[in-house]
Design a protein around this motif. Structure first.
Motif, PDB file in Angstrom:
ATOM      1  N   GLU A  60      31.342  46.472  54.877  1.00  0.00           N
ATOM      2  CA  GLU A  60      31.671  46.559  56.304  1.00  0.00           C
ATOM      3  C   GLU A  60      30.420  46.988  57.055  1.00  0.00           C
ATOM      4  O   GLU A  60      29.670  47.836  56.576  1.00  0.00           O
ATOM      5  CB  GLU A  60      32.757  47.603  56.555  1.00  0.00           C
ATOM      6  N   ILE A  61      30.229  46.419  58.239  1.00  0.00           N
ATOM      7  CA  ILE A  61      29.103  46.807  59.085  1.00  0.00           C
ATOM      8  C   ILE A  61      29.671  47.559  60.275  1.00  0.00           C
ATOM      9  O   ILE A  61      30.575  47.068  60.955  1.00  0.00           O
ATOM     10  CB  ILE A  61      28.314  45.572  59.562  1.00  0.00           C
ATOM     11  N   GLN A  62      29.167  48.764  60.515  1.00  0.00           N
ATOM     12  CA  GLN A  62      29.616  49.557  61.656  1.00  0.00           C
ATOM     13  C   GLN A  62      28.409  49.956  62.490  1.00  0.00           C
ATOM     14  O   GLN A  62      27.427  50.444  61.951  1.00  0.00           O
ATOM     15  CB  GLN A  62      30.369  50.802  61.193  1.00  0.00           C
ATOM     16  N   GLY A  63      28.512  49.736  63.781  1.00  0.00           N
ATOM     17  CA  GLY A  63      27.444  50.079  64.700  1.00  0.00           C
ATOM     18  C   GLY A  63      27.438  49.107  65.859  1.00  0.00           C
ATOM     19  O   GLY A  63      27.777  47.938  65.700  1.00  0.00           O
ATOM     20  N   VAL A  64      27.049  49.583  67.034  1.00  0.00           N
ATOM     21  CA  VAL A  64      27.041  48.750  68.222  1.00  0.00           C
ATOM     22  C   VAL A  64      25.949  47.685  68.082  1.00  0.00           C
ATOM     23  O   VAL A  64      24.787  47.998  67.847  1.00  0.00           O
ATOM     24  CB  VAL A  64      26.784  49.600  69.489  1.00  0.00           C
ATOM     25  N   LEU A  87      21.004  39.336  59.135  1.00  0.00           N
ATOM     26  CA  LEU A  87      21.559  40.635  59.488  1.00  0.00           C
ATOM     27  C   LEU A  87      20.873  41.152  60.739  1.00  0.00           C
ATOM     28  O   LEU A  87      19.645  41.220  60.797  1.00  0.00           O
ATOM     29  CB  LEU A  87      21.368  41.635  58.348  1.00  0.00           C
ATOM     30  N   ASN A  88      21.654  41.508  61.758  1.00  0.00           N
ATOM     31  CA  ASN A  88      21.140  42.130  62.974  1.00  0.00           C
ATOM     32  C   ASN A  88      21.573  43.586  62.904  1.00  0.00           C
ATOM     33  O   ASN A  88      22.739  43.897  63.129  1.00  0.00           O
ATOM     34  CB  ASN A  88      21.709  41.429  64.203  1.00  0.00           C
ATOM     35  N   LEU A  89      20.642  44.485  62.559  1.00  0.00           N
ATOM     36  CA  LEU A  89      20.986  45.878  62.258  1.00  0.00           C
ATOM     37  C   LEU A  89      20.279  46.886  63.148  1.00  0.00           C
ATOM     38  O   LEU A  89      20.058  48.018  62.745  1.00  0.00           O
ATOM     39  CB  LEU A  89      20.652  46.171  60.788  1.00  0.00           C
ATOM     40  N   GLY A  90      19.918  46.478  64.348  1.00  0.00           N
ATOM     41  CA  GLY A  90      19.284  47.414  65.262  1.00  0.00           C
ATOM     42  C   GLY A  90      17.808  47.627  64.971  1.00  0.00           C
ATOM     43  O   GLY A  90      17.191  48.522  65.541  1.00  0.00           O
ATOM     44  N   LEU A  91      17.235  46.844  64.103  1.00  0.00           N
ATOM     45  CA  LEU A  91      15.805  46.926  63.841  1.00  0.00           C
ATOM     46  C   LEU A  91      15.080  46.077  64.877  1.00  0.00           C
ATOM     47  O   LEU A  91      15.701  45.341  65.641  1.00  0.00           O
ATOM     48  CB  LEU A  91      15.498  46.417  62.428  1.00  0.00           C
ATOM     49  N   SER A  92      13.767  46.121  64.897  1.00  0.00           N
ATOM     50  CA  SER A  92      13.002  45.346  65.871  1.00  0.00           C
ATOM     51  C   SER A  92      13.011  43.858  65.529  1.00  0.00           C
ATOM     52  O   SER A  92      12.563  43.048  66.312  1.00  0.00           O
ATOM     53  CB  SER A  92      11.557  45.848  65.922  1.00  0.00           C
ATOM     54  N   CYS A 120      31.026  35.501  55.234  1.00  0.00           N
ATOM     55  CA  CYS A 120      31.203  36.427  56.355  1.00  0.00           C
ATOM     56  C   CYS A 120      32.476  36.028  57.106  1.00  0.00           C
ATOM     57  O   CYS A 120      32.410  35.230  58.050  1.00  0.00           O
ATOM     58  CB  CYS A 120      30.008  36.384  57.298  1.00  0.00           C
ATOM     59  N   PRO A 121      33.650  36.564  56.720  1.00  0.00           N
ATOM     60  CA  PRO A 121      34.872  36.211  57.425  1.00  0.00           C
ATOM     61  C   PRO A 121      34.846  36.652  58.897  1.00  0.00           C
ATOM     62  O   PRO A 121      35.390  35.989  59.755  1.00  0.00           O
ATOM     63  CB  PRO A 121      35.976  36.929  56.669  1.00  0.00           C
ATOM     64  N   LYS A 122      34.213  37.791  59.175  1.00  0.00           N
ATOM     65  CA  LYS A 122      34.005  38.287  60.541  1.00  0.00           C
ATOM     66  C   LYS A 122      32.527  38.641  60.663  1.00  0.00           C
ATOM     67  O   LYS A 122      31.812  38.692  59.665  1.00  0.00           O
ATOM     68  CB  LYS A 122      34.835  39.539  60.799  1.00  0.00           C
ATOM     69  N   GLN A 123      32.084  38.919  61.872  1.00  0.00           N
ATOM     70  CA  GLN A 123      30.685  39.299  62.061  1.00  0.00           C
ATOM     71  C   GLN A 123      30.373  40.658  61.453  1.00  0.00           C
ATOM     72  O   GLN A 123      29.220  40.962  61.186  1.00  0.00           O
ATOM     73  CB  GLN A 123      30.345  39.335  63.552  1.00  0.00           C
ATOM     74  N   THR A 124      31.397  41.476  61.232  1.00  0.00           N
ATOM     75  CA  THR A 124      31.176  42.819  60.702  1.00  0.00           C
ATOM     76  C   THR A 124      31.654  42.968  59.266  1.00  0.00           C
ATOM     77  O   THR A 124      31.803  44.081  58.783  1.00  0.00           O
ATOM     78  CB  THR A 124      31.892  43.855  61.589  1.00  0.00           C
TER      79      THR A 124
END
Length: 177
Positions: free
Chosen positions: A88-92, A105-110, A125-129
């Motif tokens: 699971e991915i959690q974070g805005v 993966l878009n994880l808040g890095l640059s 990836c059934p959902k984006q998260t």
């Protein structure tokens, strides 16, 4: 004595096992897997049962006994079913998407993280998260899931990051005024 090592491994219908020296090869409807045991254990195939026995009373022989039996059991399970790890991915703004054999993966890095999916493993990836890692090799599935999780481990203050489904993250208390 090893409680795990004592138990024989039953071969379900449609699965065959062949032994040559210390290497056991298991064939089933979903593929073929092989494992080479150390010289500390003896593997025997009798009908539809595989037994693993230690060759001595040393600590290493007892360790290899349980581990080898588990490896054989995982191979038998892998050629009939699949192993699965859910993340699971959690974070805005954190999300994952699949593009061919690359997991973006878009994880808040640059920058976006491009994770190359190895052969023998399927990632969906059934959902984006949500990320689901499946395969016939238990070790490979666990390693790929751990490598994905290492890009952004859950942090203890807000819980943001990639975690295994159902994993509990101990939340720390923040600063007080």
């Amino acid at each position: 004595m090893s409680r795990i090592g004592k138990q024989p491994v039953e071969l379900p219908s449609g699965v065959t096992a062949s032994l040559s020296g210390q290497t056991i090869e298991v064939k089933g409807p979903k593929g073929t897997q092989s494992f080479t045991a150390t010289d500390d254990v003896t593997i025997t195939v009798e009908g539809n049962v595989i037994k693993v026995d230690p060759r001595g009373k040393s600590k290493r022989a007892r360790q290899q006994w349980g581990m080898s039996r588990t490896m054989v059991a995982n191979m038998v399970h892998g050629v009939t079913n699949t192993f699965k790890k859910e993340l699971e991915i959690q974070g805005v703004g954190y999300r994952a998407q699949l593009q061919g054999s690359v997991l973006k993966l878009n994880l808040g890095l640059s920058h976006d993280v491009d994770f190359q999916i190895p052969d023998g493993v399927t990632v969906t990836c059934p959902k984006q998260t949500e990320i689901v890692v499946e395969g016939h090799d238990a070790q490979l599935v666990g390693q790929v899931a751990a490598n994905i999780r290492d890009w952004r481990r859950p942090e203890p203050y807000k819980g943001k990051g990639i975690r295994y489904k159902g994993e509990y993250i101990f939340q720390k208390e923040g600063k007080k005024k």
